[in-house]
Design an enzyme around this catalytic site. Structure first.
Site, PDB file in Angstrom:
ATOM      1  NE  ARG A  73      -2.397  -2.299   2.863  1.00 12.53           N
ATOM      2  CZ  ARG A  73      -2.432  -3.087   3.660  1.00 12.53           C
ATOM      3  NH1 ARG A  73      -2.985  -3.759   2.939  1.00 12.53           N
ATOM      4  NH2 ARG A  73      -1.967  -2.868   4.681  1.00 12.53           N
ATOM      5  CD  GLU A 110       3.991 -10.318  17.734  1.00 17.95           C
ATOM      6  OE1 GLU A 110       3.136 -10.382  19.001  1.00 17.95           O
ATOM      7  OE2 GLU A 110       3.488  -8.997  17.610  1.00 17.95           O
TER       8      GLU A 110
END
Length: 184
Positions: A73, A110
């Site tokens: 994006r 993560e």
């Protein structure tokens, strides 16, 4: 006059925010996804978004040589911003998506890692680069993009996003200035 301009600026930001949809439990349960597609589907709101990003850069007084957009994006906001700033646009892509020689940077997520890259000749040493994306959450990808630019000896002069999820504190993971239009 300054108060009037500030009010006009805030009104434009509020209008942009009103076009951002929250999609609950996307892409997985517990995630409130911020959908910016309605912004690009409305020419006036999209134009205001690019104009506000441009105004911020011009207010800083920094000359920008390259706008680098993060996949995917960031590719929506980067090219029109680069056109307005009369500078180059460089896509920062996921590994394996660019032809020719590339410079890569891998960073921790993560759970695992990701790799981003640019074409080797896309950014030259000492060029001033602004990195653009639609949204900053935890800041890992934006921080990785900054490190990638430093690897090619570019000067990161700022990071821009349309949306910042303040509660995830992604800004704290950056060593470069971040400007976001809309905050949640």
């Amino acid at each position: 006059m300054a108060a009037e301009n500030a009010q006009s600026k805030q009104a434009r930001i509020d209008r942009i925010k009103s076009f951002i949809l929250t999609c609950l439990d996307f892409p997985k349960p517990g995630i409130p996804f911020k959908d910016i597609m309605p912004i690009v589907q409305n020419p006036d709101v999209f134009s205001d978004t690019i104009a506000l990003l441009e105004e911020h850069i011009k207010e800083t007084g920094v000359k920008v040589d390259v706008v680098a957009g993060l996949e995917a994006r960031g590719f929506l906001f980067g090219p029109p911003l680069a056109l307005r700033l009369k500078c180059a646009f460089v896509p920062i892509r996921k590994a394996g998506k660019l032809p020719g020689e590339t410079v890569k940077y891998s960073y921790a997520l993560e759970y695992g890692q990701d790799t981003i890259e640019i074409q080797k000749t896309a950014v030259k040493p000492d060029q001033n680069v602004v990195i653009v994306d639609d949204l900053i959450a935890t800041g890992g990808t934006m921080a990785g993009a900054c490190t990638l630019m430093e690897t090619v000896q570019a000067n990161v002069v700022g990071c821009l996003t349309v949306v910042e999820l303040d509660y995830l504190k992604g800004r704290e993971n950056l060593k470069h200035a971040l400007h976001s239009l809309v905050h949640y």
